[in-house]
Design a protein around this motif. Structure first.
Motif, mmCIF file in Angstrom:
data_model
loop_
_atom_site.group_PDB
_atom_site.id
_atom_site.type_symbol
_atom_site.label_atom_id
_atom_site.label_comp_id
_atom_site.label_asym_id
_atom_site.label_seq_id
_atom_site.Cartn_x
_atom_site.Cartn_y
_atom_site.Cartn_z
ATOM 1 N N THR A 45 -3.759 -10.031 -4.918
ATOM 2 C CA THR A 45 -3.219 -9.003 -5.617
ATOM 3 C C THR A 45 -1.459 -9.141 -5.503
ATOM 4 O OG1 THR A 45 -4.780 -7.590 -5.825
ATOM 5 C CG2 THR A 45 -2.402 -6.501 -6.312
ATOM 6 N N ASN A 46 -1.360 -9.432 -3.977
ATOM 7 C CA ASN A 46 0.150 -9.533 -3.722
ATOM 8 C C ASN A 46 0.241 -10.971 -2.825
ATOM 9 O OD1 ASN A 46 2.456 -9.266 -2.087
ATOM 10 N ND2 ASN A 46 2.523 -7.023 -2.052
ATOM 11 N N LEU A 47 0.629 -12.046 -3.627
ATOM 12 C CA LEU A 47 0.593 -13.139 -3.385
ATOM 13 C C LEU A 47 1.589 -13.397 -2.071
ATOM 14 C CD1 LEU A 47 -0.352 -16.280 -3.517
ATOM 15 C CD2 LEU A 47 1.350 -16.528 -5.265
ATOM 16 N N PRO A 48 3.064 -12.597 -2.135
ATOM 17 C CA PRO A 48 3.865 -12.892 -1.018
ATOM 18 C C PRO A 48 3.498 -12.578 0.174
ATOM 19 C CG PRO A 48 5.041 -12.158 -2.774
ATOM 20 C CD PRO A 48 3.491 -12.070 -3.120
ATOM 21 N N VAL A 49 2.594 -11.251 0.302
ATOM 22 C CA VAL A 49 2.109 -11.054 1.684
ATOM 23 C C VAL A 49 1.009 -11.956 2.137
ATOM 24 C CG1 VAL A 49 0.881 -9.172 2.781
ATOM 25 C CG2 VAL A 49 2.360 -8.572 1.379
ATOM 26 N N ILE A 50 0.006 -12.619 1.363
ATOM 27 C CA ILE A 50 -0.937 -13.498 1.662
ATOM 28 C C ILE A 50 -0.176 -14.765 2.208
ATOM 29 C CG2 ILE A 50 -2.771 -14.714 0.778
ATOM 30 C CD1 ILE A 50 -3.314 -11.672 1.209
ATOM 31 N N ALA A 51 0.695 -15.188 1.338
ATOM 32 C CA ALA A 51 1.375 -16.351 1.808
ATOM 33 C C ALA A 51 2.162 -16.232 3.137
ATOM 34 C CB ALA A 51 2.501 -16.487 0.693
#
Length: 235
Positions: free
Chosen positions: A120-126
């Protein structure tokens, strides 16, 4: 002292060529991909299963390939020459980490496409994945420096692949054995917790503590890597 990107690229290019010739090590890339295919055919893939594949990728690709690359240098007696070259510690370790880093990104992206994982939140996961990779690169470097051959590295790395690849399954033991509560702070467990929080709609402000724990693991292992490297340099 400024970094010499020419030296870093030369080390990276050499390791890439060496790895392409070593089918035993490069075949490790297949393991998480096969695992991803197996889980994708089981119906709905949960967050737990998505990260079982991702953590296996980090343990087997990021850490083990890094370990094997260093161990192979020792086995061929070329690491000593590299240590005595004009290249600095940072240049050597950066150059030798880039292959594992890029292969890890490719493997994770491929596995995510196979299992259908879309955070859902790609920047956080990245950010969480990049910090995790730094930890696993440091871990692989340390184990490579402590190994004498690639075969020895393969044997001593099996428990590490189990702990960090399938470690999320050990969380079930925490309820029965409170003494094992430290497991919850392992990098792979923190990564799963971040993933669950992200799917619940949380952002950077809500998972900062998990990211700090991941970063602490990466910093401590990086400092330990530098210490072990310097010790081996003087031996």
């Amino acid at each position: 002292m400024t970094l010499s990107w020419k030296r870093i690229y030369a080390i990276f290019n050499k390791d890439l060529k060496d790895l392409s010739k070593n089918m035993y090590v490069s075949s490790v890339l297949i393991m998480p991909i096969v695992l991803a295919f197996l889980y994708s055919n089981m119906g709905e893939v949960t967050i737990e299963l998505h990260y079982l594949v991702i953590n296996m990728t980090l343990a087997s690709v990021t850490a083990f390939i890094q370990c094997a690359v260093i161990a192979e240098e020792k086995e061929k007696h070329t690491l000593r020459g590299l240590m005595l070259s004009p290249a600095s510690l940072t240049e050597i370790l950066t150059g030798k980490s880039l292959v594992s880093f890029f292969l890890s990104i490719i493997a994770i992206v491929v596995c995510a496409m196979i299992t259908g994982y879309e955070p859902t939140n790609l920047p956080v996961i990245a950010v969480a994945l990049v910090i995790s990779m730094l930890f696993y690169l440091a871990l692989g470097t340390i184990m490579g420096l402590l190994s004498r051959t690639v075969l020895e590295a393969s044997v001593i790395f099996l428990p590490i692949i189990f702990l960090f690849g399938f470690g999320s399954l050990l969380v079930l033991l925490v309820e029965q054995y409170p003494a094992l509560s430290f497991i919850e702070y392992l990098p792979n467990i923190q990564l799963v917790e971040i993933a669950y929080d992200v799917e619940a709609g949380l952002g950077f402000g809500d998972v900062w503590l998990n990211l700090v724990i991941l970063l602490a693991w990466a910093v401590v292992l990086s400092l330990l890597t530098a210490f072990v490297y310097k010790k081996k340099e003087m031996d």
